[in-house]
Design an enzyme around this catalytic site. Structure first.
Site, short mmCIF file in Angstrom:
data_model
loop_
_atom_site.label_atom_id
_atom_site.label_comp_id
_atom_site.label_asym_id
_atom_site.label_seq_id
_atom_site.Cartn_x
_atom_site.Cartn_y
_atom_site.Cartn_z
N GLU A 124 0.81 -1.21 0.00
CA GLU A 124 0.00 0.00 0.00
C GLU A 124 0.85 1.27 0.00
OE1 GLU A 124 -3.03 -0.05 -0.59
OE2 GLU A 124 -3.48 -2.18 -0.27
N CYS A 127 -7.74 -2.80 7.92
CA CYS A 127 -6.41 -2.78 7.31
C CYS A 127 -5.90 -1.35 7.22
CB CYS A 127 -6.45 -3.39 5.91
SG CYS A 127 -6.77 -5.17 5.91
N HIS A 159 -1.03 -6.26 1.48
CA HIS A 159 -2.22 -7.08 1.32
C HIS A 159 -1.86 -8.39 0.62
CE1 HIS A 159 -5.37 -3.82 2.07
NE2 HIS A 159 -5.86 -4.89 2.67
#
Lengths: 208, 208, 208, 208
Positions: free
Chosen positions: C81, C144, C168
């Site tokens: 991310e 998350c 992820h």
């Protein structure tokens, strides 16, 4: 005067719908289209009953064209089916609570039957009309495939001049506002797609 | 009288389009909407030039609302963006042949800025109007994100009353007939989505 | 000796899982990795409690690196991310029965914080190692994103040398045999992805 | 001793691959498997030539089982095909530069042939073995479908005891690191899937 049997489905209980776009489109047709007679039929989303209903309608009306419409909740455009297969199979129960596993639709049917509509010409003509339509090579194994297979079984075995096919349409946009990640196209495009199927078939297969 | 800056993009060379639905929708607006003045801007799909064009338009017009529209070729419905981030990054060259890698848009900008449009209210109102719209949590890192970030940077640093946001729309159905597996929605739905964004923003943020 | 806080989540009740691949990968690490100390934490899939647990772990351990792992049930590969945003929002209730709507995680937090891991280098190195990893521009708005945002909030406000990021991973293949249309990658690839994140970060950020 | 013809494809030029995972899996088999003889064949991704190669192999080897493997670049798991259809059709040119449009594979073939492998048992057994496999109802209209159709045409017309089927596998993870949004599964899972197909077929159809 040609006779056209147009079929759609009733709402699918298993996915919680109260409108099935396929019959909405069928319902909107009048009693005739391009000098042909339109016979409209709302087919239940049930394996056992729907097969009988289609057989009876074909025997009673003796249509020249059977065009069945069904909902595909996941495809991004309109799809005209190439082939129906001799299977009914589904994880989700139909509206009567029945979930068949790898059953034949007709014991003596062939494994598959191709649509005898002029599917390539219909798709080409649809694209010219700016309708996003493509050929699909599977109608699944649910009630949609069964309706298509049943008509083609009768065409192949008893009524060789009967032209049969199946068109999958997506939801209407207003139906997906509370569904996540679900494609849609408006009523008028699916209506125009059905009209183009019929017009092209009448023109190519019946010179009308 | 409020001033609304509506922006769309020109066609994206890299994907071979000759019409960008985002500017088609913008172009269709008149000079006013609900007693507000509409200023229309076609932004080039170029990182360097488009930033300057947006900055100049904001400085010159001093709009109360900046609503930018862009094409998403893959999303299934209309999406209203929640956040723009201080990055320009892309594998595909822009219309000027430039493909930035992990660059900042503004050296002194914050990492992200939330849209200050009433995005939840807009989405709720759109659903009531039967428009399939959802909130998206990424505007990507291409020209769309940059336009949104640039307006929000100016709002956060210089014009705190300026309301800025970004709406992603899909292709029109007639644009996807020769593209495979590409979702679409008709012009009138995207137009209505933009109108609902503006109407709700005017109502919630400006009591008009 | 550097300290690494590795976090994963417990199983997500709302989707009926009894194993969360993210903590399976974390659990498999030993007490050290490349001369750094590994601190393992299983975070509950609950908004309220998990924020406190992360804060307490950061304050107590004072880690040099916080790498959090989470499940993405829909992405086709492993994604690192780029940004966390100051929002918690979800349609599905968390494990404590809570479904926040557009709430801030920290009242005084910035709208977004970029990961301060060397994300581009990590992705490039992963590709060299034949691990299918890409940068993602949204960590969503669920637990998350909250874990990632919380660590970055502490890094930005109190511990500027603390490097934080989020990875992820998909399900393991054995978890999807009874799920339809769900992507997966085996344990060893996700494990190697986490190792590559840590090794590259240690090398680039700490010369070790 | 039973004879098993295992086929895979060579790399597909049109998508720029230099390895086809289907033949990688085939190649890895030895000369026998569970007391059966393995005959391995790398089939060119060409419509005209591949049909002849399959026919010749069937006539020469007289296999008891023909299991063909092919790549699906878009499916999320391993899929065992239910039906092959009498069509070759493709927008993308094959490796010989040929792109057929709606052609029959055999002029006198039926529209479709079901696989005569015990596909439901194989899928159930695979799931028990934690292999993510499902039944697919379309093998497409490209070289994969043609290989499957050709074998089934020979089984239906000349060698009724010959069991034929087709398994689609995804890319290996290492193949997709520079492809965007492409699913993958590792070699060992696809290998195990092929073994499970063979073992279940030998057990169910040949009591071995």
């Amino acid at each position: 005067m040609k006779k056209i049997l147009l079929t759609g489905f009733n709402p699918v209980k298993g996915i919680g719908d109260n409108v099935n776009p396929s019959y909405e489109v069928v319902k909107n047709f009048g009693e005739s289209f391009l000098d042909s007679q339109i016979l409209k039929l709302e087919v239940p989303t049930e394996f056992i009953q729907s097969r009988e209903i289609i057989i009876n309608a074909i025997k009673e009306y003796r249509p020249d064209i059977v065009l069945s419409i069904g909902l595909s909740a996941s495809r991004l455009n309109i799809t005209l089916e190439r082939v129906a297969i001799n299977i009914r199979d589904g994880d989700m129960k139909d509206n009567a609570g029945y979930a068949p596993r790898d059953e034949k639709i007709f014991e003596d049917g062939q494994d598959g039957y191709f649509s005898n509509l002029p599917i390539r010409k219909i798709v080409e003509q649809s694209k010219k009309m700016k309708i996003p339509m493509d050929i699909s090579n599977t109608a699944g194994t649910y009630c949609c495939n069964q309706v298509m297979y049943t008509a083609l079984y009768y065409s192949n075995n008893y009524y060789p001049n009967m032209k049969c096919g199946f068109l999958h349409i997506p939801y209407f946009p207003e139906q997906v506002v509370y569904k996540s990640n679900t494609p849609s196209l408006p009523f008028y495009i699916s209506k125009k797609a059905v009209e183009t199927c019929l017009e092209t078939t009448l023109h190519i297969c019946f010179n009308s």
